[in-house]
Design a protein around this motif. Structure first.
Motif, PDB file in Angstrom:
ATOM      1  N   HIS A   1       0.758  -1.077  -0.352  1.00  0.00           N
ATOM      2  CA  HIS A   1      -0.207  -0.012  -0.412  1.00  0.00           C
ATOM      3  C   HIS A   1       1.053   1.016  -0.038  1.00  0.00           C
ATOM      4  CE1 HIS A   1      -3.275  -3.090   0.844  1.00  0.00           C
ATOM      5  NE2 HIS A   1      -2.602  -2.878   1.898  1.00  0.00           N
ATOM      6  N   ASP A   2       0.056   2.140  -0.990  1.00  0.00           N
ATOM      7  CA  ASP A   2       0.769   3.545  -0.507  1.00  0.00           C
ATOM      8  C   ASP A   2       0.705   4.609   0.774  1.00  0.00           C
ATOM      9  OD1 ASP A   2       1.736   3.440  -3.564  1.00  0.00           O
ATOM     10  OD2 ASP A   2      -0.198   4.388  -3.716  1.00  0.00           O
ATOM     11  N   VAL A   3       1.831   4.531   1.663  1.00  0.00           N
ATOM     12  CA  VAL A   3       2.008   4.939   3.218  1.00  0.00           C
ATOM     13  C   VAL A   3       2.303   6.053   3.049  1.00  0.00           C
ATOM     14  CG1 VAL A   3       2.442   4.854   5.399  1.00  0.00           C
ATOM     15  CG2 VAL A   3       2.290   2.731   3.923  1.00  0.00           C
ATOM     16  N   ALA A   4       1.448   7.488   3.841  1.00  0.00           N
ATOM     17  CA  ALA A   4       2.229   8.531   4.397  1.00  0.00           C
ATOM     18  C   ALA A   4       1.552   9.232   5.501  1.00  0.00           C
ATOM     19  CB  ALA A   4       0.899   9.393   2.964  1.00  0.00           C
ATOM     20  N   VAL A   5       2.688   9.854   6.272  1.00  0.00           N
ATOM     21  CA  VAL A   5       2.127  10.833   7.995  1.00  0.00           C
ATOM     22  C   VAL A   5       2.364  11.966   8.090  1.00  0.00           C
ATOM     23  CG1 VAL A   5       3.072  10.575   9.610  1.00  0.00           C
ATOM     24  CG2 VAL A   5       3.848   8.432   8.474  1.00  0.00           C
ATOM     25  N   MET A   6       0.881  12.499   8.277  1.00  0.00           N
ATOM     26  CA  MET A   6       1.158  14.088   8.770  1.00  0.00           C
ATOM     27  C   MET A   6       1.035  14.043  10.294  1.00  0.00           C
ATOM     28  SD  MET A   6      -2.225  15.108   7.234  1.00  0.00           S
ATOM     29  CE  MET A   6      -3.862  15.120   8.229  1.00  0.00           C
ATOM     30  N   THR A   7       2.060  15.092  10.063  1.00  0.00           N
ATOM     31  CA  THR A   7       1.150  15.585  11.387  1.00  0.00           C
ATOM     32  C   THR A   7       2.968  16.480  11.776  1.00  0.00           C
ATOM     33  OG1 THR A   7       1.968  15.157  14.166  1.00  0.00           O
ATOM     34  CG2 THR A   7       3.744  14.469  11.997  1.00  0.00           C
ATOM     35  N   SER A   8       3.320  17.350  12.483  1.00  0.00           N
ATOM     36  CA  SER A   8       3.816  18.394  12.164  1.00  0.00           C
ATOM     37  C   SER A   8       5.083  18.080  11.527  1.00  0.00           C
ATOM     38  CB  SER A   8       3.723  19.384  13.932  1.00  0.00           C
ATOM     39  OG  SER A   8       4.950  19.970  13.771  1.00  0.00           O
ATOM     40  N   ALA A   9       5.605  19.376  10.930  1.00  0.00           N
ATOM     41  CA  ALA A   9       6.996  19.539  10.352  1.00  0.00           C
ATOM     42  C   ALA A   9       8.484  19.241  11.823  1.00  0.00           C
ATOM     43  CB  ALA A   9       7.085  20.617  10.100  1.00  0.00           C
ATOM     44  N   GLY A  10       8.559  19.945  12.763  1.00  0.00           N
ATOM     45  CA  GLY A  10       8.564  19.187  13.817  1.00  0.00           C
ATOM     46  C   GLY A  10       9.243  17.603  13.864  1.00  0.00           C
ATOM     47  N   MET A  11       8.278  16.653  13.741  1.00  0.00           N
ATOM     48  CA  MET A  11       8.468  15.466  13.542  1.00  0.00           C
ATOM     49  C   MET A  11       9.042  14.846  12.636  1.00  0.00           C
ATOM     50  SD  MET A  11       7.469  14.429  16.388  1.00  0.00           S
ATOM     51  CE  MET A  11       6.136  13.024  16.099  1.00  0.00           C
TER      52      MET A  11
ATOM     53  N   SER B   1      12.180  14.390  11.214  1.00  0.00           N
ATOM     54  CA  SER B   1      13.573  13.568  11.527  1.00  0.00           C
ATOM     55  C   SER B   1      12.946  12.306  12.138  1.00  0.00           C
ATOM     56  CB  SER B   1      14.494  14.379  11.830  1.00  0.00           C
ATOM     57  OG  SER B   1      14.443  14.762  13.557  1.00  0.00           O
ATOM     58  N   VAL B   2      11.970  12.197  12.616  1.00  0.00           N
ATOM     59  CA  VAL B   2      11.780  11.022  13.720  1.00  0.00           C
ATOM     60  C   VAL B   2      10.563   9.791  13.155  1.00  0.00           C
ATOM     61  CG1 VAL B   2       9.910   9.613  15.412  1.00  0.00           C
ATOM     62  CG2 VAL B   2      11.742  12.826  15.511  1.00  0.00           C
ATOM     63  N   VAL B   3       9.982  10.619  11.634  1.00  0.00           N
ATOM     64  CA  VAL B   3       9.478  10.265  10.753  1.00  0.00           C
ATOM     65  C   VAL B   3       9.855   9.417   9.948  1.00  0.00           C
ATOM     66  CG1 VAL B   3       7.844   9.467   9.334  1.00  0.00           C
ATOM     67  CG2 VAL B   3       7.157  11.112  11.270  1.00  0.00           C
ATOM     68  N   ALA B   4      11.403   9.930   9.287  1.00  0.00           N
ATOM     69  CA  ALA B   4      11.932   9.487   8.222  1.00  0.00           C
ATOM     70  C   ALA B   4      12.333   8.096   8.542  1.00  0.00           C
ATOM     71  CB  ALA B   4      13.188  10.405   7.878  1.00  0.00           C
ATOM     72  N   ALA B   5      13.539   8.252  10.217  1.00  0.00           N
ATOM     73  CA  ALA B   5      14.537   7.181  10.523  1.00  0.00           C
ATOM     74  C   ALA B   5      13.586   6.189  11.037  1.00  0.00           C
ATOM     75  CB  ALA B   5      14.297   7.787  12.529  1.00  0.00           C
ATOM     76  N   GLU B   6      11.833   6.696  11.517  1.00  0.00           N
ATOM     77  CA  GLU B   6      11.133   4.975  11.772  1.00  0.00           C
ATOM     78  C   GLU B   6      10.515   4.410  10.177  1.00  0.00           C
ATOM     79  OE1 GLU B   6      11.415   3.639  14.233  1.00  0.00           O
ATOM     80  OE2 GLU B   6      12.039   5.184  15.944  1.00  0.00           O
ATOM     81  N   LEU B   7       9.967   5.492   9.303  1.00  0.00           N
ATOM     82  CA  LEU B   7       9.536   5.145   8.235  1.00  0.00           C
ATOM     83  C   LEU B   7       9.891   5.854   7.242  1.00  0.00           C
ATOM     84  CD1 LEU B   7       5.226   5.412   9.752  1.00  0.00           C
ATOM     85  CD2 LEU B   7       6.735   3.469   9.404  1.00  0.00           C
ATOM     86  N   PRO B   8      11.323   5.333   6.250  1.00  0.00           N
ATOM     87  CA  PRO B   8      12.061   5.867   5.413  1.00  0.00           C
ATOM     88  C   PRO B   8      11.283   5.321   4.583  1.00  0.00           C
ATOM     89  CG  PRO B   8      12.583   3.982   5.921  1.00  0.00           C
ATOM     90  CD  PRO B   8      11.758   4.240   7.353  1.00  0.00           C
ATOM     91  N   ASP B   9      10.459   4.764   4.055  1.00  0.00           N
ATOM     92  CA  ASP B   9       9.703   4.431   2.991  1.00  0.00           C
ATOM     93  C   ASP B   9       8.096   5.220   2.440  1.00  0.00           C
ATOM     94  OD1 ASP B   9      11.737   2.587   1.949  1.00  0.00           O
ATOM     95  OD2 ASP B   9      10.394   1.145   2.864  1.00  0.00           O
ATOM     96  N   ALA B  10       7.871   6.441   3.945  1.00  0.00           N
ATOM     97  CA  ALA B  10       6.403   6.922   3.871  1.00  0.00           C
ATOM     98  C   ALA B  10       6.656   8.130   3.898  1.00  0.00           C
ATOM     99  CB  ALA B  10       6.270   6.997   5.088  1.00  0.00           C
ATOM    100  N   SER B  11       5.363   9.027   2.523  1.00  0.00           N
ATOM    101  CA  SER B  11       6.064  10.414   2.107  1.00  0.00           C
ATOM    102  C   SER B  11       5.879  11.286   3.267  1.00  0.00           C
ATOM    103  CB  SER B  11       3.854  10.871   1.119  1.00  0.00           C
ATOM    104  OG  SER B  11       4.624  10.087  -0.381  1.00  0.00           O
ATOM    105  N   PHE B  12       5.879  12.085   3.953  1.00  0.00           N
ATOM    106  CA  PHE B  12       5.895  13.132   5.285  1.00  0.00           C
ATOM    107  C   PHE B  12       4.805  14.482   4.535  1.00  0.00           C
ATOM    108  CE2 PHE B  12       6.641  16.268   8.052  1.00  0.00           C
ATOM    109  CZ  PHE B  12       6.717  15.719   9.181  1.00  0.00           C
TER     110      PHE B  12
END
Length: 413
Positions: free
Chosen positions: A46-56, A58-69
């Motif tokens: 499936h295609d995955v994206a994460v939506m939250t504050s820009a301040g997160m 680097s955290v999102v990238a470390a945990e979910l490198p294949d997700a759109s932010f």
């Protein structure tokens, strides 16, 4: 075979993928419960994206490198400041604790300061389904505006109505301001075993049970080899989470554990510039690390009662000493104590004695292992994502709400 096999068959490879937008409050304790599901969704194609504050980011990238932010809204410091402005009686820590201020934080201030960014970002990405953590009111409102369903991910024992009703009431006013009304979620994904729920709790028809897992970096194996020390004294993990990681409280807890009675591993929170104290003969300090690593070899976990820490420890059958500080921690700690998996204390200087009681009385370990067994029998994240995708595909398109934003974005996908 675990009970997840009964949820749904594996997604047929010929089926089209689903665009899943994971939405959360910008904080570790709200983002990390979504990570196993997001990884499972990616594994399923499936295609995955994460939506939250820009301040997160680097955290999102470390945990979910294949997700759109998708960046939307400010970080908690800005939210707390605005809550304090609207409600001057907010506590000194800046973290609202009473139901009215909790509602203002999650369903009022955050929605007000985030929605415009969120609608624009999500509309451009054009998801099929929003997966939102339990107190994220941005994602479900965005989904309603886009005319798509929402799945909600719980992260601990059910909150009492005195907390949920004010949040839903505040949220309803934000829906009305944008010309829509809330609707029930397509699914409620819940990692909390029934042994930790209030006896009056009953599962709703949308429930999808989920197996709780300790946070680990992608690709790491399950926790193995616990109790790897010589066993002369118990190993105690002291972790106050990512919000209430107060150094004075941490040191008070450590001081209460008499030297020679335990080996202590203590975490100092997530701030990269936090001072890491020097180790002693019986105390070892750690910066933020995945719980799957911290729990290895641990006999007792001392925690403020954050849902993620409680479930992670119990998923490994480790009993607890609980010293709640705020937010939902008193609820989580109370349910854990009622389940017999640990002791509840209200002062740092009581922790050491409580640790010794938990170690000496086998009933705590027996109760913790019973919760572990229930957790292990629940469906895996892969099972839940498969069930969620099937539930989404089985929902008649005619029953889904429509909105001009939805029509516009789907025409350009």
């Amino acid at each position: 075979m675990n009970s997840g096999a009964a949820l749904a068959p594996s997604l047929d490879p010929t089926e089209s993928s689903v665009r899943l937008l994971f939405s959360c409050t910008p904080a570790f304790g709200h983002f990390l419960p979504l990570v196993p599901l997001a990884r499972a969704a990616h594994r399923a194609g499936h295609d995955v994206a994460v939506m939250t504050s820009a301040g997160m980011a680097s955290v999102v990238a470390a945990e979910l490198p294949d997700a759109s932010f998708l960046a939307a809204g400010p970080m908690p410091d800005v939210l707390f400041t605005e809550v304090a402005r609207r409600h001057p009686a907010a506590d000194d820590a800046g973290v609202p604790g009473d139901p009215a201020r909790v509602a203002e934080l999650f369903a009022g201030v955050r929605v007000d300061l985030t929605m415009d960014d969120a609608v624009e970002a999500a509309g451009a990405w054009a998801p099929d389904l929003v997966v939102a953590e339990a107190v994220d009111f941005v994602g479900p409102l965005v989904a309603r505006l886009l005319g798509i369903p929402t799945a909600v991910v719980a992260f601990g024992p059910a909150l009492p109505e005195e907390f949920t009703s004010p949040m839903f009431l505040v949220a309803a006013s934000r829906y009305a301001a944008r010309g829509v009304a809330p609707e029930p979620p397509l699914a409620v994904i819940d990692p909390t075993p029934t042994l930790l729920q209030d006896p009056a709790w009953r599962p709703g028809p949308a429930l999808l049970p989920l197996r709780a897992e300790p946070h680990r970096r992608d690709g790491e194996s399950a926790v193995t080899g616990r109790h790897s020390g010589d066993g002369a004294v118990p190993t105690v993990l002291v972790t106050l989470g990512t919000v209430f990681a107060d150094d004075a409280l941490l040191q008070g807890i450590i001081a209460s554990i008499a030297p020679g009675t335990a080996e202590v591993v203590a975490t100092v929170g997530v701030l990269p510039d936090a001072v890491l104290p020097e180790d002693t003969a019986t105390v070892h300090y750690e910066r933020f690390r995945p719980m799957a690593e911290l729990l290895e070899g641990v006999d007792v976990v001392v925690t403020a009662g954050g849902a993620g820490t409680v479930l992670a420890a119990l998923s490994q059958g480790i009993p607890l000493v609980l010293i709640p500080q705020g937010a939902d921690q008193p609820i989580n700690a109370g349910r854990a104590a009622a389940a017999g998996v640990g002791l509840l204390v209200d002062h740092a200087d009581a922790v050491g004695d409580a640790v010794q009681q938990v170690v000496a009385d086998p009933r705590f370990a027996v109760a913790a292992k019973a919760v572990r067994d229930e957790i292990e029998a629940r469906p895996s994240p892969d099972d839940v994502i498969a069930a969620l995708a099937h539930r989404w595909s089985d929902e008649p398109a005619s029953t889904r709400p429509t909105h001009p934003i939805d029509d516009q974005q789907r025409s350009t996908r």
